[in-house]
Enzyme design. Structure first.
Site, PDB file in Angstrom:
ATOM      1  N   LYS A  60       0.842  -1.198   0.000  1.00  0.00           N
ATOM      2  CA  LYS A  60       0.000   0.000   0.000  1.00  0.00           C
ATOM      3  C   LYS A  60       0.878   1.249   0.000  1.00  0.00           C
ATOM      4  CE  LYS A  60      -3.618   1.900   3.007  1.00  0.00           C
ATOM      5  NZ  LYS A  60      -4.564   1.559   4.078  1.00  0.00           N
TER       6      LYS A  60
ATOM      7  N   GLU B 119      10.494  -4.637   4.717  1.00  0.00           N
ATOM      8  CA  GLU B 119      10.608  -6.023   4.255  1.00  0.00           C
ATOM      9  C   GLU B 119      10.313  -6.123   2.761  1.00  0.00           C
ATOM     10  OE1 GLU B 119       8.935  -4.984   6.864  1.00  0.00           O
ATOM     11  OE2 GLU B 119       9.197  -6.322   8.582  1.00  0.00           O
TER      12      GLU B 119
ATOM     13  N   GLY C 120      -4.899  -2.678   5.361  1.00  0.00           N
ATOM     14  CA  GLY C 120      -4.100  -3.805   4.855  1.00  0.00           C
ATOM     15  C   GLY C 120      -4.779  -5.148   5.085  1.00  0.00           C
ATOM     16  N   ARG C 121      -5.211  -5.388   6.317  1.00  0.00           N
ATOM     17  CA  ARG C 121      -5.772  -6.715   6.631  1.00  0.00           C
ATOM     18  C   ARG C 121      -7.191  -6.884   6.098  1.00  0.00           C
ATOM     19  NH1 ARG C 121      -4.710  -3.565  10.803  1.00  0.00           N
ATOM     20  NH2 ARG C 121      -6.336  -2.891  12.243  1.00  0.00           N
TER      21      ARG C 121
ATOM     22  N   GLU D 111      -4.794  -7.972  15.058  1.00  0.00           N
ATOM     23  CA  GLU D 111      -4.309  -6.628  14.746  1.00  0.00           C
ATOM     24  C   GLU D 111      -5.474  -5.633  14.836  1.00  0.00           C
ATOM     25  OE1 GLU D 111      -2.434  -5.856  10.889  1.00  0.00           O
ATOM     26  OE2 GLU D 111      -0.682  -5.070  11.925  1.00  0.00           O
TER      27      GLU D 111
ATOM     28  N   HIS E  95      -4.638 -34.816  16.809  1.00  0.00           N
ATOM     29  CA  HIS E  95      -3.553 -35.679  17.258  1.00  0.00           C
ATOM     30  C   HIS E  95      -2.454 -34.896  17.955  1.00  0.00           C
ATOM     31  CE1 HIS E  95      -5.090 -39.301  15.209  1.00  0.00           C
ATOM     32  NE2 HIS E  95      -5.719 -38.369  14.508  1.00  0.00           N
TER      33      HIS E  95
ATOM     34  N   LYS F 190       9.297  -1.477  14.887  1.00  0.00           N
ATOM     35  CA  LYS F 190       9.833  -1.089  13.575  1.00  0.00           C
ATOM     36  C   LYS F 190      10.845   0.032  13.738  1.00  0.00           C
ATOM     37  CE  LYS F 190       5.650  -1.391  10.733  1.00  0.00           C
ATOM     38  NZ  LYS F 190       4.765  -0.563   9.929  1.00  0.00           N
TER      39      LYS F 190
HETATM   40  C1  G6Q Z   1      -2.575  -4.377   8.055  1.00  0.00           C
HETATM   41  C2  G6Q Z   1      -1.375  -3.656   8.424  1.00  0.00           C
HETATM   42  C3  G6Q Z   1      -0.099  -4.268   7.917  1.00  0.00           C
HETATM   43  C4  G6Q Z   1       0.251  -3.900   6.481  1.00  0.00           C
HETATM   44  C5  G6Q Z   1       1.714  -4.270   6.222  1.00  0.00           C
HETATM   45  C6  G6Q Z   1       2.129  -4.015   4.813  1.00  0.00           C
HETATM   46  O1  G6Q Z   1      -3.697  -4.037   8.334  1.00  0.00           O
HETATM   47  O2  G6Q Z   1      -1.517  -2.335   8.080  1.00  0.00           O
HETATM   48  O3  G6Q Z   1      -0.073  -5.662   8.041  1.00  0.00           O
HETATM   49  O4  G6Q Z   1      -0.594  -4.540   5.591  1.00  0.00           O
HETATM   50  O5  G6Q Z   1       2.529  -3.581   7.118  1.00  0.00           O
HETATM   51  O6  G6Q Z   1       2.017  -2.656   4.495  1.00  0.00           O
HETATM   52  P1  G6Q Z   1       2.203  -2.158   3.028  1.00  0.00           P
HETATM   53  O7  G6Q Z   1       1.131  -2.743   2.190  1.00  0.00           O
HETATM   54  O8  G6Q Z   1       2.132  -0.668   3.071  1.00  0.00           O
HETATM   55  O9  G6Q Z   1       3.555  -2.635   2.559  1.00  0.00           O
END
Ligand code: G6Q
Length: 547
Positions: free
Chosen positions: A210, A216, A272-273, A358, A389, A509
């Site tokens: 986003k 990462e 994001g989620r 989250e 199991h 972070k």
């Molecule tokens: C989700 C969070 C988080 C996000 C990641 C990736 O709700 O905001 O998991 O999706 O940190 O972020 P970017 O899409 O900006 O790389």
């Protein structure tokens, strides 16, 4: 919100629930069922393609009525309307929360800042469909003219877990002539293992981010870029044919070398989620094809409409949310086990961990006050029957109360012999065993000696809910994910937290950014952390040195 009290514990319904809990806490599911033969059929609800049986929760009619009152008193109705209207209910980030717009049918209208966002959603979907069709047909070619056979999504968190989960969940519908990989971890092993054996000239990377600034993802994307360019003898022009982006940040996408014509947009009102059905689902669409992807969206939308319009007593997400509150806040359950009895849903627990934890893992209310009650429980799980199991022992006979969500499908996508009936029998039996257990008398009646009998007793009275559907199709997956999304929302509203921010991930972070140069420095750095952190950095520096 109008009429809001300081704490939910001051709501009349909450106070009444506390009193009611004292009355019901000793009640046995055995008795509830024995006293009411219709319970197993009545305490169910159905919506879209999903059937929810919540009869094996420790509730009676009074409990349900009080919980429904709690929803009303918490202002759930007006919060649902606010979300669907595009109000900025993510107050700490001052954003609308409109994942529901991602699956709104063409022609519908959701206004944000005076603009209908639905046409924009469909414009991106059309662009995705066009790209996916060209890719799957072989019209889109790699730099050397070869067809793309491997797709790797690079993303993390919300830009990874949805795509991985959906790829696994809908693998049955996937294009088997292509391979799909997912790279998320900053651990270089993730990229190395995902790229081993792949021909760069047949590989497409989707950089899903986003913000397009996530450490990462950008590190992995740069590594992938170098891997590709190296294969083309340093020719950077290859990047445009082997990289596309999913992002809200056109500037960064372009400076990476990706043609913004190949950037698939989404918006700051998609968390994001909550984004697996936005362009973040590009890898999903490539894998299952546009038609199936649109079916998935339709499945989400069916549950959205159910959530928005159905009275709370028949509203699946509301009921699930309320039962979760009952078990967490009154019975003190700290976790929920998600147990899908379908191999394809093997990543669903991981996906739901992010969605639930989250969203609702927060101790500050929307007013900035500290909560004086429990919020989001820990979600965990594994596909059945494997869990049976291993950790089910603790669920059956441990000292902790672990409510379970069982997810099952009447028909298998892969019918083989008697497998599926055995699978179904197992999940139904687990819910039965957890609820009703086995008494000492029953154990002894089996001829078990006295000394061994206590070990074989099952207390029972362990609550569970069953979510049943006919078959795991794209639409059903959409139903299921939207069900959890809205149940998380329901709980967040009642707990009075902002389910759509995630400030708790920031501190680590920021600290990592400070430690990276300390680890990499050629000179012994002057460390100013606590003694443990200093020592760990020193140790790592020492161990890093070649022997
Ligand atoms: C989700 C969070 C988080 C996000 C990641 C990736 O709700 O905001 O998991 O999706 O940190 O972020 P970017 O899409 O900006 O790389």
């Amino acid at each position: 919100m109008k009429g809001r009290v300081k704490s939910i514990t001051e709501l009349n319904a909450w106070k009444d629930l506390k009193v009611h809990y004292e009355k019901i806490r000793g009640t046995r599911l055995r008795d509830l069922f024995a006293d009411d033969p219709g319970r197993g059929k009545r305490m169910t609800a159905e919506a879209a393609g999903l059937y929810l049986d919540y009869s094996k929760n420790i509730v009676n009619q009074d409990t349900l009525e009080l919980l429904l009152r709690l929803a009303e008193e918490s202002g759930l109705r007006s919060m649902i309307d606010a979300m669907f209207r595009g109000d900025r209910i993510n107050i700490t980030e001052n954003r609308s929360v409109l994942h529901v717009a991602l699956r709104a049918p063409r022609g519908s209208s959701i206004i944000v800042d005076g603009e209908n966002v639905v046409p924009g959603v469909h414009a991106v979907l059309d662009k995705m469909v066009n790209f996916v069709n060209r890719l799957r047909s072989g019209e889109w070619k790699g730099y050397s003219g070869k067809r793309i056979r491997n797709v790797i999504n690079i993303g993390i968190g919300g830009s990874d877990l949805g795509p991985v989960m959906a790829y696994e969940a809908l693998k049955y519908f996937s294009e088997r002539s292509m391979t799909f990989g997912f790279v998320s971890n900053i651990d270089g092993t993730d990229f190395i293992e995902a790229s081993i054996g792949l021909d760069p000239s047949e590989t497409l990377f989707i950089v899903s981010s986003k913000t397009f600034t996530t450490l990462e993802t950008m590190t992995n994307a740069q590594t992938a870029r170098s891997w590709l360019i190296q294969a083309f003898d340093g020719d950077e022009r290859a990047v445009a044919r082997h990289f596309v982006a999913v992002s809200t940040n056109a500037k960064e996408v372009s400076s990476f070398g990706i043609d913004t014509a190949n950037m698939f947009e989404f918006w700051d009102w998609v968390g994001g989620r909550y984004s697996m059905d936005s362009a973040i689902g590009l890898s999903t669409m490539i894998s299952i094809g546009p038609e199936n992807f649109l079916e998935l969206l339709d499945g989400f939308n069916q549950m959205d409409e159910h959530f928005r319009t159905t009275p709370f007593e028949r509203n699946l997400p509301v009921l699930m949310g309320l039962l979760g509150i009952w078990r967490s806040n009154f019975f003190g359950a700290e976790t929920v086990a998600v147990l899908p009895y379908d191999q394809y849903l093997n990543r669903l627990p991981a996906y739901l961990q992010q969605l639930t934890m989250e969203s609702n893992g927060k101790y500050v209310t929307v007013d900035g006050a500290r909560v004086d009650y429990q919020t989001g429980p820990i979600y965990w799980g594994e596909p059945g029957t494997n869990g049976q199991h291993s950790f089910y022992q603790l669920i059956h006979q441990g000292t902790k109360l672990i409510p379970c969500d069982f997810i099952l499908f009447a028909q298998s996508l892969n019918p083989v012999g008697r497998h599926h009936d055995m699978l179904l029998a197992n999940v139904i039996a687990q819910a039965e065993a957890l609820a009703f257990g086995k008494t000492l008398e029953e154990v002894k009646a089996d001829g078990v000696p006295d000394w061994l009998a206590p070990h074989k007793v099952f207390d029972g009275n362990r609550p569970s809910s069953v979510i049943l559907a006919k078959q795991l199709t794209p639409a059903i997956l959409g139903n299921l994910i939207a069900l959890y999304e809205h149940s998380v929302f329901t709980q967040g509203v009642i707990w009075r937290i902002d389910s759509f921010d995630q400030w708790g991930v920031e501190l680590g972070k920021a600290l990592a950014q400070r430690i990276i140069p300390e680890l990499e420095s050629d000179f012994e750095p002057d460390l100013h952390h606590d003694s443990s952190t200093n020592n760990l950095i020193e140790r790592c520096r020492k161990f890093k040195r070649p022997a």
